[in-house]
Design a protein around this motif. Structure first.
Motif, PDB file in Angstrom:
ATOM      1  N   LEU A  50      -5.004 -36.194  45.387  1.00  0.00           N
ATOM      2  CA  LEU A  50      -4.184 -36.896  44.401  1.00  0.00           C
ATOM      3  C   LEU A  50      -4.776 -38.264  44.076  1.00  0.00           C
ATOM      4  O   LEU A  50      -4.839 -38.667  42.911  1.00  0.00           O
ATOM      5  CB  LEU A  50      -2.757 -37.070  44.935  1.00  0.00           C
ATOM      6  CG  LEU A  50      -1.875 -35.825  44.994  1.00  0.00           C
ATOM      7  CD1 LEU A  50      -0.566 -36.153  45.712  1.00  0.00           C
ATOM      8  CD2 LEU A  50      -1.585 -35.283  43.597  1.00  0.00           C
ATOM      9  N   GLU A  51      -5.210 -38.989  45.108  1.00  0.00           N
ATOM     10  CA  GLU A  51      -5.739 -40.335  44.898  1.00  0.00           C
ATOM     11  C   GLU A  51      -7.123 -40.301  44.248  1.00  0.00           C
ATOM     12  O   GLU A  51      -7.380 -41.029  43.280  1.00  0.00           O
ATOM     13  CB  GLU A  51      -5.789 -41.089  46.228  1.00  0.00           C
ATOM     14  CG  GLU A  51      -4.411 -41.396  46.799  1.00  0.00           C
ATOM     15  CD  GLU A  51      -4.469 -42.204  48.085  1.00  0.00           C
ATOM     16  OE1 GLU A  51      -5.500 -42.872  48.327  1.00  0.00           O
ATOM     17  OE2 GLU A  51      -3.489 -42.170  48.859  1.00  0.00           O
ATOM     18  N   SER A  55      -4.651 -39.011  39.951  1.00  0.00           N
ATOM     19  CA  SER A  55      -3.321 -38.528  39.590  1.00  0.00           C
ATOM     20  C   SER A  55      -2.260 -39.506  40.078  1.00  0.00           C
ATOM     21  O   SER A  55      -1.173 -39.597  39.499  1.00  0.00           O
ATOM     22  CB  SER A  55      -3.086 -37.142  40.202  1.00  0.00           C
ATOM     23  OG  SER A  55      -4.023 -36.212  39.703  1.00  0.00           O
ATOM     24  N   THR A 119       6.116 -33.242  43.890  1.00  0.00           N
ATOM     25  CA  THR A 119       6.215 -32.076  44.766  1.00  0.00           C
ATOM     26  C   THR A 119       7.606 -31.991  45.389  1.00  0.00           C
ATOM     27  O   THR A 119       7.861 -32.614  46.424  1.00  0.00           O
ATOM     28  CB  THR A 119       5.146 -32.146  45.880  1.00  0.00           C
ATOM     29  OG1 THR A 119       3.857 -32.327  45.288  1.00  0.00           O
ATOM     30  CG2 THR A 119       5.143 -30.882  46.708  1.00  0.00           C
ATOM     31  N   LEU A 255      -0.721 -34.411  36.681  1.00  0.00           N
ATOM     32  CA  LEU A 255      -1.990 -34.238  37.378  1.00  0.00           C
ATOM     33  C   LEU A 255      -3.154 -34.295  36.399  1.00  0.00           C
ATOM     34  O   LEU A 255      -3.050 -33.842  35.264  1.00  0.00           O
ATOM     35  CB  LEU A 255      -2.003 -32.888  38.106  1.00  0.00           C
ATOM     36  CG  LEU A 255      -0.903 -32.691  39.149  1.00  0.00           C
ATOM     37  CD1 LEU A 255      -0.896 -31.248  39.638  1.00  0.00           C
ATOM     38  CD2 LEU A 255      -1.081 -33.651  40.321  1.00  0.00           C
ATOM     39  N   PHE A 259      -8.023 -33.190  39.544  1.00  0.00           N
ATOM     40  CA  PHE A 259      -7.251 -32.759  40.713  1.00  0.00           C
ATOM     41  C   PHE A 259      -7.522 -31.292  41.030  1.00  0.00           C
ATOM     42  O   PHE A 259      -7.677 -30.912  42.197  1.00  0.00           O
ATOM     43  CB  PHE A 259      -5.758 -32.978  40.477  1.00  0.00           C
ATOM     44  CG  PHE A 259      -4.889 -32.437  41.581  1.00  0.00           C
ATOM     45  CD1 PHE A 259      -4.771 -33.123  42.781  1.00  0.00           C
ATOM     46  CD2 PHE A 259      -4.216 -31.238  41.433  1.00  0.00           C
ATOM     47  CE1 PHE A 259      -3.974 -32.621  43.819  1.00  0.00           C
ATOM     48  CE2 PHE A 259      -3.425 -30.722  42.453  1.00  0.00           C
ATOM     49  CZ  PHE A 259      -3.309 -31.422  43.647  1.00  0.00           C
TER      50      PHE A 259
END
Length: 401
Positions: A50-51, A55, A119, A255, A259
């Motif tokens: 994610l980082e 995102s 999520t 996203l 990703f």
């Protein structure tokens, strides 16, 4: 843990500031070689994806502030934590709280959020290393998060989609409790999909069989791909599906394209991509993540619309795969009473909240008390309308009470 020992709490601005092994010892304390993680969303590699893909981070409204608890220099606990500049991508909605606080002259943002971005899957939020006193680790992480909230003049702390035992422990140290609902499928030892259908009422069995036929009547082929069967071109196709769904639901997809590249690199063994193809060309897809005991449905999209295809890819294929691989549950994401007719029963979800302003905290506490009662009533009402035969439903409720 000796009461005289001092636990040191530090906040990280990137998941890269902690060794992956130290984080994953806490995130998946029962992990073993060849076994999927208990919850793939809590792994170092998922949060790093994610980082690294941007995102989350600068410009996203999700600034990493992960907490690490150390005792005598060793990592005893961690918490996925973010400073939030909005309330998007959380699925536990507090927009009304923000509006009320700001109408009263306060600044609701930024706030702190213990969660996995975008999520809505239940999982531990106070991650303790194996062999540690978990209650003491939870207490230290809560105190650290509250102190950061208060010392930085932030309005609030929110711990969303936590486990029920964490919810209880949080209340013991003064956090406000909130409940919500989702729809989960449970495996009762089925040998195959027909075994699951046998537990349903006759009318619901016929409905599901009809929907499965309609989904593929136009000549579509369905494939479930994971691990080395996943190729970059599959992510090219799914990116198109994700963009279409994201633009309609959120305006801008959460996203980034990168990703999905990182899923391919480091998470493909925990990823299940179900594709519908016409003449070898993907026209729809559903993305799931694989845990040790659960399959987590996350995203769906399509470039061609077909009757019941959403139900087939997101719900029935997930059940098929969970049965074949001995998984206990399928979590199909947030909301959706339409899931009930497909064998997904209502369950409670849990979150914890700390509000800095005492007056506002009292108002929120009163609201949450009424909301908890309403959620309980709704789950009871929905459970009475389950598609399962009544004797089977009663047994299922008793087994999971």
């Amino acid at each position: 843990m000796d009461g005289a020992d001092v636990v040191e709490i530090t906040a990280l601005t990137s998941i890269d500031e902690i060794d992956a092994q130290d984080w994953d010892r806490c995130a998946d304390p029962e992990g073993a070689p060849g076994r999927p993680p208990e919850n793939p969303f809590l792994t170092h590699r998922f949060l790093k994806a994610l980082e690294d893909s941007r995102s989350v981070g600068r410009g996203s409204g999700w600034a990493p502030r992960h907490l690490v608890a150390r005792l005598g220099g060793r990592v005893i606990g961690v918490m996925p934590l973010y400073a939030k500049g909005h309330s998007q991508g959380e699925y536990v909605f507090d927009h009304a709280w923000a509006h009320a606080y700001e109408r009263a002259g306060g600044e609701y943002y930024p706030k702190l959020q213990a969660a996995v971005p975008f999520t809505p899957a239940t999982g531990r939020r106070f991650l303790a290393a194996p062999g540690e006193n978990r209650a003491a680790v939870v207490s230290a992480l809560v105190q650290g998060a509250v102190q950061i909230t208060a010392s930085n003049g932030l309005s609030s702390l929110h711990i969303t989609f936590c486990e029920e035992d964490e919810w209880a422990m949080g209340a013991e140290v003064g956090l406000l409790q909130r409940t919500g609902e989702q729809f989960h499928w449970r495996n009762r030892g089925y040998a195959d999909f027909e075994g699951f259908l046998a537990d349903l009422s006759s009318r619901k069995r016929k409905q599901i069989r009809r929907e499965r036929r309609e989904a593929t009547d136009s000549g579509l082929t369905i494939r479930a791909l994971t691990g080395d069967a996943l190729e970059p071109e599959h992510w090219d196709a799914f990116w198109r599906f994700y963009q279409d769904t994201g633009s309609r639901k959120w305006g801008t997809p959460y996203l980034t394209r990168d990703f999905f590249n990182r899923l391919q690199e480091s998470l493909r063994d925990e990823t299940l991509l179900v594709l519908a193809e016409r003449d070898g060309r993907p026209v729809a897809g559903a993305l799931n993540f694989i845990g040790a005991e659960s399959l987590f449905g996350r995203y769906w999209g399509c470039t061609e619309h077909h009757p019941c295809l959403h139900f087939e890819l997101c719900y029935y294929q997930a059940i098929d795969w969970a049965i074949a691989h001995g998984l206990e549950t399928v979590e199909a994401g947030a909301q959706g009473e339409h899931k009930l007719a497909r064998g997904y029963l209502p369950v409670k979800t849990h979150s914890l909240h700390w509000i800095a302003d005492a007056g506002f905290r009292r108002a929120v506490a009163e609201y949450l008390e009424a909301e908890r009662e309403a959620v309980g009533d709704e789950i009871a009402w929905l459970s009475e309308r389950s598609p399962f035969r009544k004797s089977d439903l009663t047994q299922d409720i008793e087994e999971h009470d």
